[in-house]
Write a protein that holds these residues in place. Structure first.
Motif, PDB file in Angstrom:
ATOM      1  N   SER A   1       0.845  -1.196   0.000  1.00 22.48           N
ATOM      2  CA  SER A   1       0.000   0.000   0.000  1.00 22.48           C
ATOM      3  C   SER A   1       0.881   1.247   0.000  1.00 22.48           C
ATOM      4  O   SER A   1       2.072   1.180   0.264  1.00 22.48           O
ATOM      5  N   GLN A   2       0.251   2.349  -0.313  1.00 25.15           N
ATOM      6  CA  GLN A   2       0.996   3.608  -0.355  1.00 25.15           C
ATOM      7  C   GLN A   2       1.199   4.112   1.074  1.00 25.15           C
ATOM      8  O   GLN A   2       0.258   4.253   1.843  1.00 25.15           O
ATOM      9  N   HIS A   3       2.426   4.326   1.419  1.00 21.86           N
ATOM     10  CA  HIS A   3       2.778   4.797   2.757  1.00 21.86           C
ATOM     11  C   HIS A   3       3.720   5.978   2.564  1.00 21.86           C
ATOM     12  O   HIS A   3       4.813   5.823   2.047  1.00 21.86           O
ATOM     13  N   ILE A   4       3.292   7.160   2.994  1.00 24.01           N
ATOM     14  CA  ILE A   4       4.093   8.356   2.783  1.00 24.01           C
ATOM     15  C   ILE A   4       4.708   8.806   4.099  1.00 24.01           C
ATOM     16  O   ILE A   4       4.021   8.918   5.107  1.00 24.01           O
ATOM     17  N   ILE A   5       6.009   9.035   4.071  1.00 24.34           N
ATOM     18  CA  ILE A   5       6.709   9.621   5.204  1.00 24.34           C
ATOM     19  C   ILE A   5       7.085  11.030   4.794  1.00 24.34           C
ATOM     20  O   ILE A   5       7.866  11.229   3.870  1.00 24.34           O
ATOM     21  N   ALA A   6       6.504  12.029   5.454  1.00 26.40           N
ATOM     22  CA  ALA A   6       6.778  13.424   5.128  1.00 26.40           C
ATOM     23  C   ALA A   6       7.989  13.924   5.905  1.00 26.40           C
ATOM     24  O   ALA A   6       8.231  13.510   7.030  1.00 26.40           O
ATOM     25  N   ILE A   7       8.737  14.816   5.276  1.00 25.87           N
ATOM     26  CA  ILE A   7       9.910  15.409   5.908  1.00 25.87           C
ATOM     27  C   ILE A   7       9.674  16.913   5.988  1.00 25.87           C
ATOM     28  O   ILE A   7       9.421  17.562   4.973  1.00 25.87           O
ATOM     29  N   ILE A   8       9.737  17.457   7.207  1.00 24.46           N
ATOM     30  CA  ILE A   8       9.597  18.899   7.386  1.00 24.46           C
ATOM     31  C   ILE A   8      10.816  19.415   8.130  1.00 24.46           C
ATOM     32  O   ILE A   8      11.542  18.643   8.762  1.00 24.46           O
ATOM     33  N   HIS A   9      11.084  20.707   8.013  1.00 24.67           N
ATOM     34  CA  HIS A   9      12.184  21.273   8.781  1.00 24.67           C
ATOM     35  C   HIS A   9      11.799  22.652   9.286  1.00 24.67           C
ATOM     36  O   HIS A   9      10.964  23.330   8.708  1.00 24.67           O
ATOM     37  N   LYS A  10      12.434  23.049  10.382  1.00 25.92           N
ATOM     38  CA  LYS A  10      12.187  24.359  10.975  1.00 25.92           C
ATOM     39  C   LYS A  10      12.992  25.386  10.189  1.00 25.92           C
ATOM     40  O   LYS A  10      14.161  25.186   9.897  1.00 25.92           O
ATOM     41  N   VAL A  11      12.359  26.478   9.852  1.00 26.23           N
ATOM     42  CA  VAL A  11      12.958  27.469   8.968  1.00 26.23           C
ATOM     43  C   VAL A  11      14.194  28.118   9.574  1.00 26.23           C
ATOM     44  O   VAL A  11      15.211  28.260   8.914  1.00 26.23           O
ATOM     45  N   ASN A  12      14.148  28.492  10.854  1.00 24.41           N
ATOM     46  CA  ASN A  12      15.238  29.294  11.414  1.00 24.41           C
ATOM     47  C   ASN A  12      16.474  28.496  11.833  1.00 24.41           C
ATOM     48  O   ASN A  12      17.570  29.021  11.820  1.00 24.41           O
ATOM     49  N   ASN A  13      16.334  27.228  12.213  1.00 23.21           N
ATOM     50  CA  ASN A  13      17.526  26.507  12.669  1.00 23.21           C
ATOM     51  C   ASN A  13      17.692  25.129  12.032  1.00 23.21           C
ATOM     52  O   ASN A  13      18.489  24.338  12.496  1.00 23.21           O
ATOM     53  N   LYS A  14      16.920  24.834  11.012  1.00 25.40           N
ATOM     54  CA  LYS A  14      17.076  23.610  10.217  1.00 25.40           C
ATOM     55  C   LYS A  14      16.948  22.321  11.025  1.00 25.40           C
ATOM     56  O   LYS A  14      17.627  21.341  10.776  1.00 25.40           O
ATOM     57  N   ILE A  15      16.070  22.301  12.042  1.00 29.17           N
ATOM     58  CA  ILE A  15      15.756  21.054  12.727  1.00 29.17           C
ATOM     59  C   ILE A  15      14.865  20.248  11.801  1.00 29.17           C
ATOM     60  O   ILE A  15      13.871  20.759  11.290  1.00 29.17           O
ATOM     61  N   TRP A  16      15.201  18.994  11.562  1.00 31.31           N
ATOM     62  CA  TRP A  16      14.439  18.140  10.648  1.00 31.31           C
ATOM     63  C   TRP A  16      13.555  17.187  11.437  1.00 31.31           C
ATOM     64  O   TRP A  16      13.966  16.649  12.456  1.00 31.31           O
ATOM     65  N   LEU A  17      12.346  16.969  10.943  1.00 33.98           N
ATOM     66  CA  LEU A  17      11.432  15.996  11.539  1.00 33.98           C
ATOM     67  C   LEU A  17      10.829  15.146  10.434  1.00 33.98           C
ATOM     68  O   LEU A  17      10.569  15.636   9.337  1.00 33.98           O
ATOM     69  N   THR A  18      10.618  13.882  10.713  1.00 27.31           N
ATOM     70  CA  THR A  18       9.887  13.026   9.785  1.00 27.31           C
ATOM     71  C   THR A  18       8.535  12.703  10.400  1.00 27.31           C
ATOM     72  O   THR A  18       8.430  12.439  11.592  1.00 27.31           O
ATOM     73  N   LEU A  19       7.525  12.748   9.574  1.00 28.83           N
ATOM     74  CA  LEU A  19       6.161  12.475  10.007  1.00 28.83           C
ATOM     75  C   LEU A  19       5.678  11.250   9.267  1.00 28.83           C
ATOM     76  O   LEU A  19       5.678  11.216   8.046  1.00 28.83           O
ATOM     77  N   SER A  20       5.277  10.246  10.002  1.00 28.79           N
ATOM     78  CA  SER A  20       4.772   9.042   9.351  1.00 28.79           C
ATOM     79  C   SER A  20       3.542   8.535  10.082  1.00 28.79           C
ATOM     80  O   SER A  20       3.381   8.776  11.277  1.00 28.79           O
ATOM     81  N   ASP A  21       2.707   7.841   9.361  1.00 29.57           N
ATOM     82  CA  ASP A  21       1.499   7.236   9.920  1.00 29.57           C
ATOM     83  C   ASP A  21       0.641   8.257  10.681  1.00 29.57           C
ATOM     84  O   ASP A  21       0.010   7.943  11.676  1.00 29.57           O
ATOM     85  N   LEU A  22       0.684   9.488  10.228  1.00 32.21           N
ATOM     86  CA  LEU A  22      -0.095  10.589  10.805  1.00 32.21           C
ATOM     87  C   LEU A  22       0.225  10.854  12.272  1.00 32.21           C
ATOM     88  O   LEU A  22      -0.565  11.417  13.000  1.00 32.21           O
ATOM     89  N   THR A  23       1.422  10.454  12.721  1.00 31.35           N
ATOM     90  CA  THR A  23       1.834  10.768  14.084  1.00 31.35           C
ATOM     91  C   THR A  23       2.565  12.100  14.089  1.00 31.35           C
ATOM     92  O   THR A  23       3.290  12.429  13.152  1.00 31.35           O
ATOM     93  N   VAL A  24       2.363  12.857  15.142  1.00 32.97           N
ATOM     94  CA  VAL A  24       2.935  14.196  15.227  1.00 32.97           C
ATOM     95  C   VAL A  24       3.902  14.257  16.401  1.00 32.97           C
ATOM     96  O   VAL A  24       3.543  13.866  17.507  1.00 32.97           O
ATOM     97  N   PRO A  25       5.131  14.748  16.181  1.00 31.32           N
ATOM     98  CA  PRO A  25       6.074  14.894  17.298  1.00 31.32           C
ATOM     99  C   PRO A  25       5.582  15.924  18.311  1.00 31.32           C
ATOM    100  O   PRO A  25       4.756  16.776  18.004  1.00 31.32           O
ATOM    101  N   MET A  26       6.121  15.861  19.515  1.00 34.90           N
ATOM    102  CA  MET A  26       5.701  16.749  20.601  1.00 34.90           C
ATOM    103  C   MET A  26       5.867  18.224  20.250  1.00 34.90           C
ATOM    104  O   MET A  26       5.103  19.058  20.714  1.00 34.90           O
ATOM    105  N   GLN A  27       6.862  18.585  19.435  1.00 36.84           N
ATOM    106  CA  GLN A  27       7.109  19.988  19.098  1.00 36.84           C
ATOM    107  C   GLN A  27       5.922  20.621  18.386  1.00 36.84           C
ATOM    108  O   GLN A  27       5.789  21.829  18.376  1.00 36.84           O
ATOM    109  N   LEU A  28       5.084  19.814  17.758  1.00 40.92           N
ATOM    110  CA  LEU A  28       4.003  20.343  16.942  1.00 40.92           C
ATOM    111  C   LEU A  28       2.638  20.267  17.615  1.00 40.92           C
ATOM    112  O   LEU A  28       1.628  20.563  16.982  1.00 40.92           O
TER     113      LEU A  28
END
Length: 127
Positions: free
Chosen positions: A64-91
């Motif tokens: 099945s189609q499984h997408i892992i999104a990659i986002i980063h913070k604009v000011n300090n380039k912290i990278w986060l991966t988002l998968s299975d619709l789970t959200v890290p604590m920062q968000l």
């Protein structure tokens, strides 16, 4: 000497009375809580999520189609991966509604007295 004892007892009673009044104000069940205006809450939440950019995704094809999104913070380039619709604590309190190839749909619940939810679309950077 009795005069000094009387003054000390008076000061002690004034201090304890002031402390009791402060506690009573905090615990008064009939006092209306101070509510933050809904527009201010929306602005804070938008500023929080607008600090992040959607940089791309990784697609895995295991049945099945499984997408892992990659986002980063604009000011300090912290990278986060988002998968299975789970959200890290920062968000928090943002939740992911959907992730597609070109955008992420976010939702934040405002307090009950605002009677609405905040929805934002984060487009893939450069699209």
């Amino acid at each position: 000497m009795n005069k000094y004892v009387g003054i000390l007892l008076l000061l002690y009673s004034l201090i304890t009375h002031a402390a009791q009044n402060k506690d009573m104000k905090l615990k008064d069940p009939f006092q209306m809580p101070q509510l933050i205006p809904c527009a201010d809450i929306e602005t804070q939440l938008r500023n929080q999520i607008n600090q992040w950019q959607f940089q791309g995704y990784v697609e895995q094809q295991m049945g099945s189609q499984h997408i892992i999104a990659i986002i980063h913070k604009v000011n300090n380039k912290i990278w986060l991966t988002l998968s299975d619709l789970t959200v890290p604590m920062q968000l928090l309190p943002w939740k992911i509604i959907t992730i597609t190839r070109t955008e992420i749909h976010w939702q934040a619940n405002l307090p009950d007295y605002c009677q609405k939810n905040l929805i934002l679309t984060m487009k893939l950077q450069g699209v």
